[in-house]
Each structure stands twice: as C-alpha cells, then as structure tokens.
Write a protein that holds these residues in place. Structure first.
Motif, short mmCIF file in Angstrom:
data_model
loop_
_atom_site.label_atom_id
_atom_site.label_comp_id
_atom_site.label_asym_id
_atom_site.label_seq_id
_atom_site.Cartn_x
_atom_site.Cartn_y
_atom_site.Cartn_z
N ARG A 277 0.83 -1.20 0.00
CA ARG A 277 0.00 0.00 0.00
C ARG A 277 0.87 1.25 0.00
O ARG A 277 0.58 2.22 -0.72
N GLU A 278 1.93 1.20 0.77
CA GLU A 278 2.85 2.35 0.80
C GLU A 278 3.53 2.53 -0.55
O GLU A 278 3.71 3.66 -1.01
N ILE A 279 3.89 1.42 -1.20
CA ILE A 279 4.49 1.49 -2.53
C ILE A 279 3.55 2.17 -3.50
O ILE A 279 3.96 3.05 -4.27
N LEU A 280 2.27 1.79 -3.46
CA LEU A 280 1.31 2.39 -4.37
C LEU A 280 1.08 3.87 -4.07
O LEU A 280 0.93 4.69 -4.99
N GLU A 281 1.07 4.23 -2.80
CA GLU A 281 0.89 5.63 -2.43
C GLU A 281 2.05 6.48 -2.96
O GLU A 281 1.84 7.57 -3.52
N ILE A 282 3.27 5.98 -2.78
CA ILE A 282 4.45 6.70 -3.30
C ILE A 282 4.40 6.74 -4.83
O ILE A 282 4.70 7.76 -5.45
N PHE A 283 4.00 5.61 -5.41
CA PHE A 283 3.89 5.50 -6.86
C PHE A 283 2.93 6.55 -7.41
O PHE A 283 3.25 7.27 -8.37
N GLU A 284 1.76 6.67 -6.77
CA GLU A 284 0.76 7.64 -7.22
C GLU A 284 1.24 9.07 -7.04
O GLU A 284 1.05 9.92 -7.93
N GLN A 285 1.88 9.35 -5.92
CA GLN A 285 2.36 10.70 -5.66
C GLN A 285 3.43 11.10 -6.68
O GLN A 285 3.40 12.21 -7.22
N GLU B 220 3.78 9.86 -9.62
CA GLU B 220 3.12 10.02 -10.93
C GLU B 220 2.51 11.41 -11.06
O GLU B 220 2.62 12.05 -12.10
N ARG B 221 1.84 11.86 -9.99
CA ARG B 221 1.22 13.19 -10.03
C ARG B 221 2.27 14.27 -10.20
O ARG B 221 2.02 15.29 -10.86
N GLU B 222 3.45 14.05 -9.63
CA GLU B 222 4.52 15.03 -9.71
C GLU B 222 5.38 14.87 -10.96
O GLU B 222 6.26 15.69 -11.22
N GLY B 223 5.12 13.79 -11.72
CA GLY B 223 5.90 13.54 -12.93
C GLY B 223 7.33 13.12 -12.63
O GLY B 223 8.24 13.39 -13.44
N GLN C 279 5.69 3.74 -14.72
CA GLN C 279 4.38 4.35 -14.57
C GLN C 279 3.27 3.31 -14.79
O GLN C 279 3.47 2.31 -15.48
N PHE C 280 2.12 3.58 -14.16
CA PHE C 280 0.96 2.72 -14.40
C PHE C 280 0.54 2.85 -15.85
O PHE C 280 0.55 3.93 -16.43
N SER D 77 -7.09 1.96 -13.64
CA SER D 77 -6.44 3.02 -12.87
C SER D 77 -5.90 2.43 -11.57
O SER D 77 -6.38 1.39 -11.10
N LEU D 78 -4.92 3.12 -10.98
CA LEU D 78 -4.38 2.70 -9.69
C LEU D 78 -5.44 2.78 -8.61
O LEU D 78 -5.51 1.92 -7.73
N ALA D 79 -6.26 3.80 -8.68
CA ALA D 79 -7.31 3.97 -7.67
C ALA D 79 -8.30 2.81 -7.70
O ALA D 79 -8.71 2.30 -6.65
N ALA D 80 -8.68 2.36 -8.89
CA ALA D 80 -9.62 1.25 -9.01
C ALA D 80 -9.01 -0.04 -8.47
O ALA D 80 -9.69 -0.82 -7.79
N LEU D 81 -7.74 -0.26 -8.75
CA LEU D 81 -7.06 -1.45 -8.24
C LEU D 81 -7.00 -1.43 -6.72
O LEU D 81 -7.35 -2.41 -6.05
N ARG D 82 -6.56 -0.30 -6.17
CA ARG D 82 -6.40 -0.20 -4.72
C ARG D 82 -7.75 -0.33 -4.01
O ARG D 82 -7.86 -1.04 -3.00
N ASP D 83 -8.77 0.33 -4.54
CA ASP D 83 -10.08 0.29 -3.89
C ASP D 83 -10.65 -1.12 -3.89
O ASP D 83 -11.24 -1.56 -2.89
N ALA D 84 -10.49 -1.84 -4.98
CA ALA D 84 -11.00 -3.21 -5.05
C ALA D 84 -10.25 -4.11 -4.08
O ALA D 84 -10.86 -4.92 -3.37
N ALA D 85 -8.93 -3.98 -4.04
CA ALA D 85 -8.12 -4.83 -3.17
C ALA D 85 -8.44 -4.60 -1.70
O ALA D 85 -8.47 -5.54 -0.90
#
Length: 420
Positions: free
Chosen positions: A59-67, A69-72, A77-78, A233-241
């Motif tokens: 979960r922490e990996i995905l959070e860092i991954f998403e952040q 990604e937002r910062e480029g 990348q996903f 999307s990453l959000a859809a994957l995380r929310d389902a899991a």
C-alpha cells in the motif's frame, strides 16, 4: 418435573462451559496476535488468513507511486493497457544505477525517427529486465553496445522490468511496430513462463515492488485470446483490493495460475480470531507451507499448460513480426544456475521450448552456450552477474557480441569483420 428440570440443566451448563472456554480461547488468541498478522512458529512464519491482497508495504508502494506520478517524477508508470511501463523523458537512480528514457519511453538518450534512415538496420528489443539491461548504466547495456558496434545499426530498447512475454508482445503491437524495425528481438528470461500465466504480480512474486495487475492471453482453439488488464487506474485497483477483495479475486483469479483464492478470500466468521487461526492451520496443513506451482522453475517447464501458453505467445509474437515485414529472433536469457548446469553437461530446462520453436521455423539464439564458451569452460559464472541478479558489464558485452555474431552469420548484416 424436578427430574426433567435437572436433565435440562446439563446442556445449559455445558453451553456455559463451552461459551466461557471459547471466550477465553478468543481472548488469548487475540492477545497472542495483537497488532500482528504473522508469528514465527518452529522456524516457520504463520500468517493469519485471510492474507491481505495489498500488504501494508505494498500500500505504501502504491501511495508513493501515485504521488510520484502526479509530480511527474516516476520512472515506471501505471499503464492501463500493459499494467506498467516506462515514463517518457524520465531519469532515476536505483541502487546506484542510473536509468533514463527518451521521449517515447525507450531506454536511450537519443531520439529515433519513425522510420529508420536509409542504409541503417533498425533492431527493436522487447522483453523484461534482461532486455532493459537492469543493474548496468546505459553505456554498458547490451542494446547500446550493439548499436555502437556499427555505424549502420540502430537498436531501440523497449524492455521493461518485470514484463511477461504477453506484455512485451502488446508493447510491440501498440507502440514499437510503428517504428518499422528490420529485426525484432524477443527477449525471453526463464521466469517468463510464470509471468505469462499470472495476472497480479504479488501472487507469483510476493516481495515485488510492483503490486500491479497485467493483461494475459489464454488458449483459445489453436490461438490465444487477450484478457485486458482488469483495472484501468491505480485507484480502481487499490479500492477493489482493500474494500472489495471478493470482487478483486473474482476478476483476477480465474486466469491467474498462482492465485490461491482461499488464502485471500474473506469469510463471514473472520471477525473471530479463533476461527481465523483454525482456518490458517487447516490451510497450512493442506499445503504444507508450499503454495501450488510455486516450487521451482524446472517444475514450471514440466507443466504442459505453462509451456503451451508460452509457446503460443512466442509463436504469435514471431508470426506478427513476420507479417509486419520484420525478422523475429527469440533471445533466451538464463540465470546463473542454468549456466552452471550447462557447463556440467545438463541441457537448459527450457530446451524443449527451444526445440518446439525451431520446429515452427522461429529463430532462437540461446545465450547459455555463449556464456559457457566465453567463460572458457570454467563453472564459476559470478564474474558475469551484478549484485541485483542481472548481467553486469561483462555479461552485457557477451550478449552484444553474441547477437552481433548471429546477425552476421545469418547474413542479416553485411560487411562483417571476421571477428563478428
């Protein structure tokens, strides 16, 4: 009447004793497992079921991954089609090794025109981390060395770490084919046989730093059917899991050979720690600490289903390359134990796969004999491997030399020197 009441008192007393016993057992179990999911027991780690689809670390990996990604700022990348890919125009340093990509997401500091220049043979490389040349800098990577070996060569490195043959095939059809390569190298490493029947990477590599899903191809008649990446999307994957694990398992597990559903499936009584412990013990006794298919790579190469899926993927990949007017070459990358076994006289575990590809008129270059020959009959191959497990600078040089020699031997390149 008095006798009846006395008789009725017995089950009441028994139920009270059972309730108290269960309550004490539940309290003691909760105390033992307080704020922990796993416990070392007789040199084994016992983890209460159901196991989380996403661990806290993932979960922490995905959070860092998403952040990032937002910062480029991310390198990987996903990708809704491929699962993950390499972000264009990015740079990073991992474990001391620099990585870079150009404006189309291939590993390079230069650009490539959509069509190769006149008089230039363009080679496109697709595959996993051994294609990408992890653990070495760009200047020491075998595609770069190959490109630098002759002025009439261009070598585009489309490799991506962790890829299965399925993802490599899709990266070729959706991105790389448009660049009209003369030669397409399909890099294959030993673990690809597992990745090709896996949809959620942690199911086959629990410690992965890429807790993402991917597309797969399933056998259909004499061919293959694509099952797209289940999450867009990453959000859809995380929310389902996290919020709907049953749904996640419903769409991922049917075509993931390594999904052991009962390990992750939530059940109504999971709120009781005693039930979870009992469920865990039954699971452990059933599997005896070994999950299905996760034993050795040799077992995978002995499994007809894994071999058939991989064979069909490589065949369709090569046929598609030919239909596009290019020359395919399957390049087999092996790990150190295979080199050692081959030097001792044993064929590679994937030899039958090679034989079947050759029978289908698909060119194959196995790097194992090349490394054994370069090692001058020594059985110590540590000098070709980086600490991360991939080929080091010397190993990448062996690959570059072997590919160049093959291209000259097959008259794909002309004007070769005697050493090529």
């Amino acid at each position: 009447m008095i006798r009846l009441r006395s008789w009725m008192r017995l089950p009441l007393q028994a139920s009270v004793v059972i309730t108290i016993t269960f309550a004490l057992l539940e309290i003691s179990t909760r105390l033992v497992w307080w704020q922990r999911d796993c416990l070392a027991l007789q040199d084994r780690m016992i983890c209460l079921l159901p196991a989380p689809i996403l661990t806290d670390e993932q979960r922490e990996i995905l959070e860092i991954f998403e952040q990032r990604e937002r910062e480029g700022k991310n390198f990987d990348q996903f990708d809704p089609v491929l699962g993950w890919s390499i972000r264009p125009n990015s740079r990073t340093i991992e474990n001391g090794t620099p990585y870079e990509s150009n404006e189309i997401g291939v590993r390079a500091e230069r650009s490539y025109a959509l069509l190769p220049p006149p008089g230039v043979t363009r080679i496109a490389v697709f595959g996993p981390s051994f294609a990408h040349a992890d653990d070495v800098a760009l200047s020491d990577s075998w595609p770069y060395l190959l490109e630098q070996s002759r002025p009439d060569l261009e070598v585009m490195n489309w490799g991506v770490g962790g890829y299965g043959t399925d993802q490599s095939f899709l990266r070729y059809t959706t991105q790389g084919a448009a660049y009209a390569p003369h030669v397409v190298i399909i890099a294959y490493e030993e673990d690809n046989i597992r990745r090709n029947v896996n949809r959620y990477r942690p199911f086959v590599h629990a410690q992965t730093g890429m807790p993402l899903t991917k597309p797969v191809f399933i056998p259909k008649s004499d061919g293959l059917q694509l099952l797209e990446n289940p999450f867009r999307s990453l959000a859809a994957l995380r929310d389902a899991a996290l919020k709907n694990p049953s749904y996640f398992l419903d769409i991922v597990c049917p075509h993931d050979l390594f999904c052991v559903r009962e390990r992750y499936q939530p059940l109504p009584l999971d709120s009781l720690f005693t039930y979870r412990l009992l469920r865990t013990l039954v699971f452990e006794m059933h599997y005896q600490g070994k999950l299905p298919y996760l034993s050795t790579w040799r077992d995978s190469y002995a499994d007809p289903f894994q071999v058939e899926v991989t064979l069909r993927l490589l065949t369709e990949f090569a046929q598609t390359v030919r239909e596009n007017g290019s020359i395919p070459l399957v390049l087999m990358f092996a790990y150190r134990p295979t080199f050692e076994e081959y030097a001792a006289g044993s064929p590679p575990m994937y030899q039958d796969l090679i034989d079947q590809l050759l029978q289908r008129d698909i060119p194959v270059l196995d790097l194992t004999p090349e490394f054994v020959a370069a090692n001058h009959e020594s059985r110590d191959f540590t000098g070709y491997f980086a600490p991360g497990g991939h080929y080091n600078e010397a190993g990448n040089q062996v690959v570059s030399n072997a590919v160049l020699a093959y291209l000259c031997r097959e008259n794909i390149l002309t004007g070769c020197s005697p050493q090529s």
